[in-house]
Design a protein around this motif. Sequence first.
Motif, PDB file in Angstrom:
ATOM      1  N   LEU A 105     104.152  17.813 -10.154  1.00 58.21           N
ATOM      2  CA  LEU A 105     105.473  16.924 -10.161  1.00 58.21           C
ATOM      3  C   LEU A 105     106.190  16.785  -8.777  1.00 58.21           C
ATOM      4  N   VAL A 106     105.886  17.740  -7.913  1.00 59.58           N
ATOM      5  CA  VAL A 106     106.914  17.721  -6.477  1.00 59.58           C
ATOM      6  C   VAL A 106     105.772  18.140  -5.487  1.00 59.58           C
ATOM      7  N   GLU A 107     106.155  17.581  -4.170  1.00 56.33           N
ATOM      8  CA  GLU A 107     105.191  17.797  -3.249  1.00 56.33           C
ATOM      9  C   GLU A 107     106.107  18.224  -2.053  1.00 56.33           C
ATOM     10  N   ARG A 108     105.578  18.950  -0.963  1.00 63.41           N
ATOM     11  CA  ARG A 108     106.268  19.245   0.115  1.00 63.41           C
ATOM     12  C   ARG A 108     105.422  18.388   1.325  1.00 63.41           C
ATOM     13  N   ARG A 109     106.586  17.858   2.101  1.00 60.76           N
ATOM     14  CA  ARG A 109     106.091  17.078   3.361  1.00 60.76           C
ATOM     15  C   ARG A 109     106.800  17.520   4.472  1.00 60.76           C
ATOM     16  N   PRO A 110     105.984  17.613   5.682  1.00 62.72           N
ATOM     17  CA  PRO A 110     106.738  17.954   6.780  1.00 62.72           C
ATOM     18  C   PRO A 110     107.613  16.706   7.359  1.00 62.72           C
ATOM     19  N   LEU A 111     108.631  17.091   7.988  1.00 67.72           N
ATOM     20  CA  LEU A 111     109.419  16.233   8.605  1.00 67.72           C
ATOM     21  C   LEU A 111     108.879  15.500   9.858  1.00 67.72           C
ATOM     22  N   PRO A 112     108.738  14.193   9.959  1.00 65.09           N
ATOM     23  CA  PRO A 112     108.060  13.543  11.112  1.00 65.09           C
ATOM     24  C   PRO A 112     108.621  14.306  12.392  1.00 65.09           C
ATOM     25  N   ASP A 113     110.121  14.425  12.391  1.00 71.80           N
ATOM     26  CA  ASP A 113     110.662  14.861  14.017  1.00 71.80           C
ATOM     27  C   ASP A 113     110.674  16.391  14.096  1.00 71.80           C
ATOM     28  N   ASP A 114     110.255  17.267  12.902  1.00 74.73           N
ATOM     29  CA  ASP A 114     110.146  18.421  13.227  1.00 74.73           C
ATOM     30  C   ASP A 114     109.092  19.025  12.298  1.00 74.73           C
ATOM     31  N   ARG A 115     107.912  19.266  12.697  1.00 68.73           N
ATOM     32  CA  ARG A 115     106.824  19.682  11.827  1.00 68.73           C
ATOM     33  C   ARG A 115     106.863  21.003  11.231  1.00 68.73           C
ATOM     34  N   ARG A 116     107.718  21.822  11.637  1.00 65.42           N
ATOM     35  CA  ARG A 116     108.178  22.972  10.912  1.00 65.42           C
ATOM     36  C   ARG A 116     108.996  23.031   9.768  1.00 65.42           C
ATOM     37  N   ALA A 117     109.770  21.951   9.763  1.00 67.66           N
ATOM     38  CA  ALA A 117     110.666  21.833   8.513  1.00 67.66           C
ATOM     39  C   ALA A 117     110.040  20.983   7.457  1.00 67.66           C
ATOM     40  N   VAL A 118     110.407  21.305   6.367  1.00 65.39           N
ATOM     41  CA  VAL A 118     109.644  20.349   5.043  1.00 65.39           C
ATOM     42  C   VAL A 118     110.764  19.549   4.321  1.00 65.39           C
ATOM     43  N   VAL A 119     110.319  18.742   3.577  1.00 64.38           N
ATOM     44  CA  VAL A 119     111.159  18.218   2.456  1.00 64.38           C
ATOM     45  C   VAL A 119     110.547  18.180   1.249  1.00 64.38           C
ATOM     46  N   ALA A 120     111.149  18.352   0.104  1.00 69.95           N
ATOM     47  CA  ALA A 120     110.505  18.307  -1.164  1.00 69.95           C
ATOM     48  C   ALA A 120     110.580  16.898  -1.659  1.00 69.95           C
ATOM     49  N   ALA A 121     109.603  16.144  -2.361  1.00 74.42           N
ATOM     50  CA  ALA A 121     109.612  14.917  -2.743  1.00 74.42           C
ATOM     51  C   ALA A 121     108.801  14.763  -4.346  1.00 74.42           C
ATOM     52  N   LEU A 122     109.308  13.941  -5.111  1.00 79.92           N
ATOM     53  CA  LEU A 122     108.667  13.950  -6.388  1.00 79.92           C
ATOM     54  C   LEU A 122     107.170  13.210  -5.981  1.00 79.92           C
ATOM     55  N   THR A 123     106.066  13.556  -6.770  1.00 78.54           N
ATOM     56  CA  THR A 123     104.959  12.749  -6.728  1.00 78.54           C
ATOM     57  C   THR A 123     104.968  11.639  -7.667  1.00 78.54           C
ATOM     58  N   ARG A 124     104.174  10.759  -7.867  1.00 80.34           N
ATOM     59  CA  ARG A 124     104.219   9.519  -8.942  1.00 80.34           C
ATOM     60  C   ARG A 124     104.493  10.131 -10.235  1.00 80.34           C
ATOM     61  N   ALA A 125     103.596  10.983 -10.484  1.00 78.17           N
ATOM     62  CA  ALA A 125     103.717  11.762 -11.826  1.00 78.17           C
ATOM     63  C   ALA A 125     105.036  12.411 -12.231  1.00 78.17           C
ATOM     64  N   GLY A 126     105.527  12.974 -11.053  1.00 73.54           N
ATOM     65  CA  GLY A 126     106.876  13.409 -11.009  1.00 73.54           C
ATOM     66  C   GLY A 126     107.989  12.484 -11.265  1.00 73.54           C
ATOM     67  N   GLU A 127     107.917  11.485 -10.631  1.00 72.53           N
ATOM     68  CA  GLU A 127     108.848  10.488 -10.829  1.00 72.53           C
ATOM     69  C   GLU A 127     108.919   9.502 -12.307  1.00 72.53           C
ATOM     70  N   ALA A 128     107.595   9.380 -12.854  1.00 74.17           N
ATOM     71  CA  ALA A 128     107.440   8.885 -14.277  1.00 74.17           C
ATOM     72  C   ALA A 128     107.875  10.028 -15.386  1.00 74.17           C
ATOM     73  N   ALA A 129     107.716  11.331 -14.968  1.00 76.94           N
ATOM     74  CA  ALA A 129     108.063  12.376 -15.949  1.00 76.94           C
ATOM     75  C   ALA A 129     109.747  12.518 -15.889  1.00 76.94           C
ATOM     76  N   VAL A 130     110.476  12.437 -14.813  1.00 79.90           N
ATOM     77  CA  VAL A 130     111.535  12.586 -14.682  1.00 79.90           C
ATOM     78  C   VAL A 130     112.345  11.209 -15.303  1.00 79.90           C
ATOM     79  N   ARG A 131     111.853  10.197 -15.250  1.00 87.04           N
ATOM     80  CA  ARG A 131     112.230   9.015 -15.816  1.00 87.04           C
ATOM     81  C   ARG A 131     112.457   9.097 -17.181  1.00 87.04           C
ATOM     82  N   GLU A 132     111.290   9.524 -17.790  1.00 88.02           N
ATOM     83  CA  GLU A 132     111.189   9.556 -19.273  1.00 88.02           C
ATOM     84  C   GLU A 132     112.190  10.814 -19.963  1.00 88.02           C
ATOM     85  N   ALA A 133     112.330  11.722 -19.175  1.00 84.69           N
ATOM     86  CA  ALA A 133     113.153  13.102 -19.592  1.00 84.69           C
ATOM     87  C   ALA A 133     114.494  12.601 -19.377  1.00 84.69           C
ATOM     88  N   PHE A 134     114.762  11.901 -18.316  1.00 82.91           N
ATOM     89  CA  PHE A 134     116.167  11.430 -18.362  1.00 82.91           C
ATOM     90  C   PHE A 134     116.692  10.556 -19.277  1.00 82.91           C
TER      91      PHE A 134
END
Length: 177
Positions: A109-138
């Motif tokens: 449902l979520v994936e970690r992605r490196p920040l483009p300007d700082d490869r050591r830092a990451v962001v969390a982001a919804l996957t497509r499945a995560g976005e669909a799931a959160v829309r339904e649950a919301f």
Amino acid sequence: MDSSDRSDAFDRPDLRYADFARERVAQLPPPADPETFALAYHLLHLSYLVVADLESQIHRPRGWTLPGFRLMFKLWLLGPTQPARLAEISVMSRAAVTNAVNTLEREGLVERRPLPDDRRAVVAALTRAGEAAVREAFAEQTGREQQWFAALDPAERATLTELVRRVLAARPHGAQD
């Protein structure tokens, strides 16, 4: 709701106990404050009931917790976000956010992605499945929240929301930020 419906609604064991407890607190010496006690008691009771209801009716059937949903909801609104920022706006520890992101990542449902300007830092982001799931649950959660607050008209809901926001804005020093 007419007055007979209202009196029946207030004759629930949990509300009778709250009245009993308030009366007992009123008999205690200062600094006992029965009105503040009753307000805090009812707010806590309501929040426990709403959380338990949302978890059992909407989130647990999906294998989630309410905090897991809250993180996905924030990612849905904000887009990719650093875990430290998620912790800050969720009033959760960084460790709790990390654990929740780990669980949601395992579920796809979520994936970690490196920040483009700082490869050591990451962001969390919804996957497509995560976005669909959160829309339904919301959508389901919104319907359930509407049921919870149907006893209040729109103006009362707005007033209650503003009053709770004022309390949150003025919370005591040292309360979780």
